[in-house]
Every structure is written in structure tokens, then in C-alpha cells.
Design an enzyme around this catalytic site. Structure first.
Site, PDB file in Angstrom:
ATOM      1  N   SER A 172      36.324  32.910  22.880  1.00  0.00           N
ATOM      2  CA  SER A 172      37.629  33.553  22.982  1.00  0.00           C
ATOM      3  C   SER A 172      38.765  32.521  23.027  1.00  0.00           C
ATOM      4  CB  SER A 172      37.684  34.425  24.239  1.00  0.00           C
ATOM      5  OG  SER A 172      37.576  33.608  25.386  1.00  0.00           O
ATOM      6  N   CYS A 220      30.113  31.629  23.678  1.00  0.00           N
ATOM      7  CA  CYS A 220      30.764  32.535  24.621  1.00  0.00           C
ATOM      8  C   CYS A 220      29.664  33.351  25.278  1.00  0.00           C
ATOM      9  CB  CYS A 220      31.719  33.453  23.856  1.00  0.00           C
ATOM     10  SG  CYS A 220      32.399  34.767  24.884  1.00  0.00           S
TER      11      CYS A 220
HETATM   12  N1  DGL Z   1      34.237  31.546  27.461  1.00  0.00           N
HETATM   13  C1  DGL Z   1      33.764  32.881  27.438  1.00  0.00           C
HETATM   14  C2  DGL Z   1      32.416  33.071  28.069  1.00  0.00           C
HETATM   15  O1  DGL Z   1      31.626  32.145  28.031  1.00  0.00           O
HETATM   16  C3  DGL Z   1      34.713  34.031  27.622  1.00  0.00           C
HETATM   17  C4  DGL Z   1      35.835  33.939  28.566  1.00  0.00           C
HETATM   18  C5  DGL Z   1      36.759  35.129  28.429  1.00  0.00           C
HETATM   19  O2  DGL Z   1      37.360  35.276  27.373  1.00  0.00           O
HETATM   20  O3  DGL Z   1      36.828  35.937  29.374  1.00  0.00           O
HETATM   21  O4  DGL Z   1      32.071  34.120  28.556  1.00  0.00           O
END
Ligand code: DGL
Length: 267
Positions: free
Chosen positions: A18, A80
Site C-alpha cells: 500500500s 503486504c
Molecule cells: N504494509 C502493509 C502490510 O504489510 C499494509 C499497511 C496498510 O496499508 O495498512 O500489511
């Protein structure tokens, strides 16, 4: 849902998150596989993913994956946890990597996972760790403000320490026997020094970035490895605010110096 990547070894590896969090994974990949070209997409227009429903995150994840596949990639890394937890199987995802690291490293089997709301709600870490260790007890704690802090470039200091204590203080309290804290969101390794101080010396931090890079190295061994004459590189694409993305990325990852401007793209 799986995606058709290409068998052309000279194509880049697609990576998405994201926002800046997935750059923790991209950096680990660059350290291990310097000759690979990386194509990184930060879906800034629609972040944060964490508080959104599984249905919405799955749709975003499919859009991001399709975009990267259209650009031409030979492998896809979902950097993510929230997207890995609710969609996109089988590809290289960070949840399996983080779970493998925790199951290997914990001695007591008492494991705390710090993640987004969506990842905790999915139960993906509990399932992935239980598949590897039946004696484990996993507590998943949503820490949504960590994402905002990292996106702000605020990675240590009294505010970060206070927020970390607010979310994780009780779960990590002495006597609870937890010996492993999984950074179950790719933004969280950016706060690692503050989290390590709070956790104390008896608790190991598990960063899914390194294990993901290891898995990718295995997946690319053989015919998919970058040609020996190839020079690696990183292309950054953002779905919004490319200048802001470039500024924060450079602040958090000074080794990314000399990058071309961040491209703006609609998915
Ligand atoms: N960096 C992401 C993850 O590993 C998402 C963070 C987000 O957009 O809330 O879940």
C-alpha cells in the site's frame, strides 16, 4: 487467485504494498539479488489497507497484481501482509515467510504478532504458524497507527515509544513467556529499534522481509535468475502523490539514492 508471470529471466520482479512498507522487502531482495530488476508499486491512493474489509483489500490486491503483470514481470512478491492474508495464492507472500521465521525461532512457542486489523481479523498468522508448530500459542495484535507513523517518516522517539507501549506493552509484559514478536506488517520493521527496546532482550523480532527474500532467491534459482550481464535496478511507481512517496522512501531508505523519479500510475 494466481497470476501468469513470464518465464523471461531478464524481466523484473514485481513487488507491491500500500505504501513505503514493502520497500523493507524490496531492500532485503536487493541485498540478496543485486542483479535483479525490481518494479515496485506503492498503492498510495488507496492506503491504508489494514482497516479495510477483506473484500476491498482483495480487489485492490488483484488490481495491483494485474497492473504489474501487464507491465511484464517474471515473479510477483506481495510485500503486504494484509493483502497476503486475504488474497493472492500461491505466490511469494510475506505471511508465510513471517510464520516460517517465527515457528523456527521461538523456543517457548508463545508468539506475539503485531499486524494490521485486516491481517489479525483473517487469522492467517495463527493458521500459518499452527501448520508448522502445533505447540504454538499466537496472539495477534492490531497496531494500525504504526502504518501512519511509518508513512509519516516518524520511526522512533517518544511518540513511537508511547504508541508501541499502548499496543504491545501488555502482551510483551514480563512473565508472559512470549519470546518472539513477528513484525506482521511490512511497515513495522521501520520501527524496529523502538519495538526491540520495548520487547527487551528475551524477545526476538521476526522481520518477514528477510525470509521473503530467501524464498524469492530459491524461486529464482535456475532458469529464472537474472542474466549474468544484467545490472539490477529499482523502478518505483505510485498510484498517488509520487513526490511525497519519493521523499519518504529516500528518508527511510537512504541507500535508494539516485533513483529515477517515481512514476504516477492509475491501476
Ligand atoms: N504494509 C502493509 C502490510 O504489510 C499494509 C499497511 C496498510 O496499508 O495498512 O500489511
Amino acid at each position: 487467485m494466481s497470476f501468469q508471470t513470464s518465464a523471461d529471466a531478464s524481466l523484473p520482479v514485481g513487488i507491491f504494498d500500500s505504501g513505503v512498507g514493502g520497500l523493507t522487502v524490496a531492500s532485503a531482495i536487493r541485498r540478496r539479488l543485486p542483479a535483479e530488476r525490481l518494479l515496485y508499486l506503492g498503492d498510495l491512493a488507496r492506503q491504508p489497507y489494514g482497516p479495510k474489509s477483506a473484500r476491498t483489500v482483495a480487489r485492490y490486491a488483484v488490481n495491483a497484481a494485474e497492473f504489474l503483470v501487464r507491465r511484464g514481470i517474471k515473479a510477483l512478491v506481495v510485500a503486504c501482509n494484509t493483502a497476503s492474508a486475504v488474497a493472492l495464492d500461491p505466490i511469494i507472500g510475506v505471511v508465510e515467510a513471517g510464520a516460517a521465521g517465527a515457528a523456527r525461532r521461538s523456543v517457548t512457542g508463545q508468539i506475539v504478532v503485531a499486524a494490521t486489523e485486516g491481517t489479525c481479523r483473517s487469522g492467517a498468522y495463527e493458521r500459518a504458524i499452527a501448520r508448522r508448530r502445533t505447540d504454538s500459542h499466537v496472539t495477534c495484535i492490531p497496531c494500525p497507527l504504526f502504518v501512519a507513523l511509518a508513512e509519516e517518516g516518524l520511526t522512533d522517539g517518544p511518540i513511537v515509544t508511547a504508541v508501541a507501549r499502548h499496543y504491545l506493552g501488555a502482551a510483551l509484559a514480563a512473565g508472559d513467556n512470549a519470546d518472539c514478536l513477528v513484525l506482521g506488517c511490512t511497515h513495522f520493521p521501520l520501527l524496529a529499534p523502538a519495538l526491540a527496546r520495548l520487547a527487551g532482550p528475551g524477545v526476538q523480532l521476526v522481520d518477514c522481509a528477510e525470509v521473503t527474500a530467501e524464498l524469492l532467491t530459491e524461486a529464482l534459482a535456475g532458469p529464472l535468475a537474472a542474466p549474468p550481464t544484467q545490472t539490477g535496478g529499482l523502478t518505483l511507481i505510485a498510484t498517488d502523490a509520487p513526490d511525497r512517496f519519493a521523499r519518504i522512501a529516500q528518508k527511510l531508505f537512504p541507500t535508494l539514492d539516485g533513483l529515477p523519479p517515481v512514476e504516477l500510475a492509475d491501476l
